[in-house]
Design a protein around this motif. Structure first.
Motif, mmCIF file in Angstrom:
data_model
loop_
_atom_site.group_PDB
_atom_site.id
_atom_site.type_symbol
_atom_site.label_atom_id
_atom_site.label_comp_id
_atom_site.label_asym_id
_atom_site.label_seq_id
_atom_site.Cartn_x
_atom_site.Cartn_y
_atom_site.Cartn_z
ATOM 1 N N CYS A 85 38.600 40.528 41.100
ATOM 2 C CA CYS A 85 39.648 41.141 41.905
ATOM 3 C C CYS A 85 39.759 40.367 43.215
ATOM 4 O O CYS A 85 38.979 39.448 43.486
ATOM 5 N N SER A 86 40.722 40.737 44.041
ATOM 6 C CA SER A 86 40.860 40.065 45.324
ATOM 7 C C SER A 86 39.844 40.621 46.314
ATOM 8 O O SER A 86 39.327 41.728 46.154
ATOM 9 N N HIS A 87 39.583 39.850 47.351
ATOM 10 C CA HIS A 87 38.622 40.282 48.374
ATOM 11 C C HIS A 87 39.128 41.544 49.079
ATOM 12 O O HIS A 87 38.357 42.474 49.346
ATOM 13 N N ASP A 88 40.419 41.606 49.350
ATOM 14 C CA ASP A 88 40.976 42.784 50.027
ATOM 15 C C ASP A 88 40.871 44.030 49.161
ATOM 16 O O ASP A 88 40.570 45.118 49.670
ATOM 17 N N GLU A 89 41.129 43.899 47.865
ATOM 18 C CA GLU A 89 41.033 45.060 46.979
ATOM 19 C C GLU A 89 39.617 45.615 46.929
ATOM 20 O O GLU A 89 39.408 46.818 46.819
ATOM 21 N N TRP A 135 41.088 47.178 51.345
ATOM 22 C CA TRP A 135 41.955 48.230 50.823
ATOM 23 C C TRP A 135 41.195 49.524 50.565
ATOM 24 O O TRP A 135 41.810 50.580 50.451
ATOM 25 N N LEU A 136 39.881 49.440 50.448
ATOM 26 C CA LEU A 136 39.050 50.645 50.296
ATOM 27 C C LEU A 136 38.421 51.047 51.631
ATOM 28 O O LEU A 136 37.538 51.910 51.666
ATOM 29 N N ASN A 137 38.887 50.407 52.723
ATOM 30 C CA ASN A 137 38.339 50.678 54.059
ATOM 31 C C ASN A 137 36.832 50.413 54.112
ATOM 32 O O ASN A 137 36.075 51.140 54.749
ATOM 33 N N ARG A 138 36.423 49.346 53.433
ATOM 34 C CA ARG A 138 35.025 48.948 53.441
ATOM 35 C C ARG A 138 34.888 47.563 54.055
ATOM 36 O O ARG A 138 35.815 46.758 53.993
ATOM 37 N N LYS A 139 33.736 47.277 54.637
ATOM 38 C CA LYS A 139 33.497 45.996 55.288
ATOM 39 C C LYS A 139 32.587 45.117 54.433
ATOM 40 O O LYS A 139 31.674 45.609 53.777
ATOM 41 N N ASP A 140 32.866 43.831 54.485
ATOM 42 C CA ASP A 140 32.047 42.853 53.763
ATOM 43 C C ASP A 140 30.965 42.344 54.706
ATOM 44 O O ASP A 140 31.249 41.718 55.727
ATOM 45 N N ASP A 141 29.695 42.625 54.355
ATOM 46 C CA ASP A 141 28.593 42.173 55.208
ATOM 47 C C ASP A 141 28.179 40.731 54.942
ATOM 48 O O ASP A 141 27.267 40.195 55.577
ATOM 49 N N GLY A 142 28.841 40.089 53.988
ATOM 50 C CA GLY A 142 28.541 38.696 53.677
ATOM 51 C C GLY A 142 27.364 38.490 52.750
ATOM 52 O O GLY A 142 27.107 37.368 52.310
ATOM 53 N N ASN A 143 26.646 39.553 52.426
ATOM 54 C CA ASN A 143 25.460 39.434 51.575
ATOM 55 C C ASN A 143 25.560 40.267 50.306
ATOM 56 O O ASN A 143 24.557 40.505 49.646
ATOM 57 N N THR A 144 26.754 40.741 49.999
ATOM 58 C CA THR A 144 26.912 41.668 48.875
ATOM 59 C C THR A 144 27.695 41.082 47.719
ATOM 60 O O THR A 144 27.272 41.140 46.568
ATOM 61 N N VAL A 145 28.841 40.487 48.004
ATOM 62 C CA VAL A 145 29.779 40.110 46.957
ATOM 63 C C VAL A 145 29.603 38.651 46.540
ATOM 64 O O VAL A 145 29.278 37.787 47.354
ATOM 65 N N VAL A 146 29.799 38.388 45.256
ATOM 66 C CA VAL A 146 29.804 37.034 44.713
ATOM 67 C C VAL A 146 31.229 36.510 44.761
ATOM 68 O O VAL A 146 32.125 37.091 44.153
ATOM 69 N N LYS A 147 31.439 35.428 45.509
ATOM 70 C CA LYS A 147 32.778 34.872 45.683
ATOM 71 C C LYS A 147 32.979 33.653 44.781
ATOM 72 O O LYS A 147 32.059 32.872 44.574
ATOM 73 N N LEU A 148 34.190 33.494 44.262
ATOM 74 C CA LEU A 148 34.520 32.322 43.453
ATOM 75 C C LEU A 148 34.768 31.136 44.371
ATOM 76 O O LEU A 148 35.455 31.256 45.387
ATOM 77 N N TYR A 204 42.127 36.833 42.077
ATOM 78 C CA TYR A 204 40.804 36.664 41.471
ATOM 79 C C TYR A 204 39.893 35.885 42.416
ATOM 80 O O TYR A 204 39.565 34.728 42.167
ATOM 81 N N GLN A 205 39.479 36.521 43.502
ATOM 82 C CA GLN A 205 38.669 35.835 44.507
ATOM 83 C C GLN A 205 37.189 36.179 44.412
ATOM 84 O O GLN A 205 36.340 35.354 44.730
ATOM 85 N N VAL A 206 36.865 37.411 44.013
ATOM 86 C CA VAL A 206 35.476 37.867 44.013
ATOM 87 C C VAL A 206 35.176 38.622 42.723
ATOM 88 O O VAL A 206 36.082 39.054 42.007
ATOM 89 N N VAL A 207 33.873 38.758 42.444
ATOM 90 C CA VAL A 207 33.433 39.614 41.345
ATOM 91 C C VAL A 207 33.223 41.009 41.924
ATOM 92 O O VAL A 207 32.561 41.169 42.953
ATOM 93 N N ARG A 208 33.801 42.000 41.293
ATOM 94 C CA ARG A 208 33.836 43.341 41.868
ATOM 95 C C ARG A 208 32.428 43.895 42.123
ATOM 96 O O ARG A 208 31.501 43.669 41.346
#
Length: 532
Positions: free
Chosen positions: A349-353, A357-370, A378-382
């Protein structure tokens, strides 16, 4: 097998109508090879080059079109959209060797590209072709490089600008009789494979079939020379016992050699070991890496439908689902029986989705980015199943309300401690969309699922009990994803260990607005891994 010539040749060999061809490298009668001298600056952009010449070739319109089509197919697959390898073919009678492979700044050269009439510099060529449907997709390969690679003849005529386009001066036609092939690359293994395929497929149309004139490659920067192509078969070995045991056959060495000859191999029994075959792999078979590939060709030649049928006799094995899959199936069945519909959205999905869009913050240590997403979608793995469920509701607005959907699938998190620096986690999520909030509906689904998993509900979390019992409870949750005061976190205690396993609630109006939804939506998401 990428062109009609290759398919026809291999079918005739397979059916025994012709013997495997003997591809040969034949030097010119005067003994003087054409050369390509490599400039040191080419190492900055495309360091490798090879060449070959097809002498006295006879084209027809069909042969010519097949020749061009083979180049396109090689560019798309083995050459990875020309990033690894690019092929240039020229009418040798219109240019004069020796040739040079150089790299020049884009403003320092100009030439007439294929099928054009005006001269273009390297800079103007990029602008000229940026909207071209065919060539525009390749410009990025060298566009930002300080120098552009060029093939030039002895008169400084530019033959090609790899990997973009050839020059119009040396273009081949149906009437071409001598073809000069130059191939540039960033990967020398793929370079040799593509060179062999190009020359072997069309050398059958030369006056002396299956012969190729080589080209000498001279590297200025390391004083090394090599001659391409060499077309020598690769000699390897295959064990007779291995070939027979894997296929269920009991063929002699001689019969196995006969079978392999149908796939263009030249095989003979080894003089050193009665259990070995010496197999000469033709230059057209770059796909043969191990004796397992030879074994597969034996099965093909013998006929898969004719192979002996037998049951396994090396010990019985009993299949069983993975525990997490079995648990997921239990939960899925219960949700379906409760009247909810299963959906299977995409994992990316996209990084914003996934966050904004869920009013959540990315701490930089959670999501796997393409590293190279093709689209913004299709920017990140959900890391949550909610974006997929909410988008499913959005795309089904015309569906009658209420919409009750669920998913049991994996999400992915960064995990520096794991071998692959990431880990999968099985979640269950559900979403209700209707004219009412549906908070009590998703709460009821949670209670039903945990009841079927034999997990007791603890009203106060067991805080007043002398011995805290195992079970689950809920506590009020204030997170921006949900409407304040209308969300709860789910906690679980198993074996004395307490942890938060999920949450449910009514989505915040700002979340609904970003996903373009008009009716209230309540969601539930829990981690299933904790129940194993």
């Amino acid at each position: 097998m990428l062109c009609f010539e290759g398919i026809a040749l291999n079918l005739n060999i397979f059916m025994g109508r012709t013997a495997p061809p003997n591809f040969r490298v034949v030097e010119p009668k005067d003994g003087i090879l054409q050369t390509i001298t490599v400039s040191p600056d080419t190492a900055k952009v495309r360091p490798y080059v090879s060449g070959a010449i097809l002498r006295n070739i006879k084209f027809t319109q069909d042969r010519y079109e097949s020749f061009i089509a083979l180049q396109d197919k090689l560019h798309q697959n083995l050459a990875r959209q020309r990033t690894l390898v690019s092929i240039g073919t020229h009418d040798l009678d219109t240019i004069k060797g020796p040739f040079t492979y150089e790299a020049l700044p884009p403003r320092d050269f100009k030439f007439v590209p294929l099928n054009q009439t005006q001269e273009l510099t390297g800079e103007t060529l990029m602008t000229f072709y940026e909207n071209d449907r065919h060539l525009g997709r390749y410009l990025h390969i060298i566009k930002d490089a300080p120098v552009y690679p060029l093939i030039l003849d002895s008169n400084r005529v530019i033959c090609s600008l790899p990997p973009i386009i050839n020059g119009d001066h040396s273009k081949i036609t149906v009437n071409t009789t001598n073809v000069f092939i130059e191939i540039t690359a960033t990967d020398i293994t793929k370079l040799d494979i593509v060179t062999d395929i190009m020359v072997t497929m069309f050398s059958q149309y030369c006056a002396e079939p299956f012969t190729v004139e080589p080209v000498k490659i001279i590297s200025d920067h390391n004083n090394q020379t090599r001659v391409t192509p060499h077309l020598r078969p690769r000699v390897t070995h295959a064990e007779v016992d291995y070939l027979n045991s894997c296929t269920g056959l009991n063929e002699s060495r001689e019969n196995l050699c006969k079978l392999l000859s149908k796939m263009a191999y030249v095989a003979r029994p080894s003089d050193k070991d009665s259990n070995l075959l010496e197999v000469a792999v033709p230059p057209t078979r770059a796909d043969v890496l191990h004796q397992a590939d030879i074994m597969e060709d034996v099965a093909v030649c013998y006929g898969f439908n004719r192979l002996p049928r037998s049951s396994p006799n090396r010990g019985a094995t009993v299949a069983a689902p993975l525990p997490i899959n079995k648990l997921s199936d239990i939960v899925r069945i219960e949700a379906a029986m409760a009247g909810w519909s299963e959906v299977m959205p995409l994992t990316l999905c996209s990084h914003d989705e996934n966050f904004a869009w869920l009013n959540r913050k990315d701490d930089g240590n959670t999501v796997v980015k393409l590293a190279n997403p093709k689209t913004l979608e299709y920017q990140v793995v959900r890391t949550s199943l909610l974006p997929g469920l909410i988008k499913t509701i959005r795309e089904n607005k015309s569906h009658s309300l209420p919409i009750k959907i669920f998913e049991a699938a994996d999400v992915v998190f960064k995990d520096e401690k794991s071998e692959r620096r990431a880990r999968n986690e099985r979640h269950f999520a559900a979403a209700w969309c209707g004219k009412s909030s549906g908070f009590e509906i998703v709460h009821g689904l949670l209670d039903r699922l945990l009841l079927m998993l034999r997990t007791n509900f603890i009203a106060d979390g067991g805080k007043t009990a002398a011995v805290k019992p195992d079970g689950y409870w809920i506590e009020e949750l204030n997170e921006d994803t949900f409407f304040h005061g209308h969300a709860a976190a789910v906690y679980l205690r198993l074996g004395g260990k307490e942890q938060r396993i999920g949450e449910f609630g009514i989505l915040h109006p700002s979340v609904l607005e970003k996903f373009d939804l008009r009716f209230p939506v309540s969601t539930l998401e829990i981690n299933l891994e904790v129940f194993l």
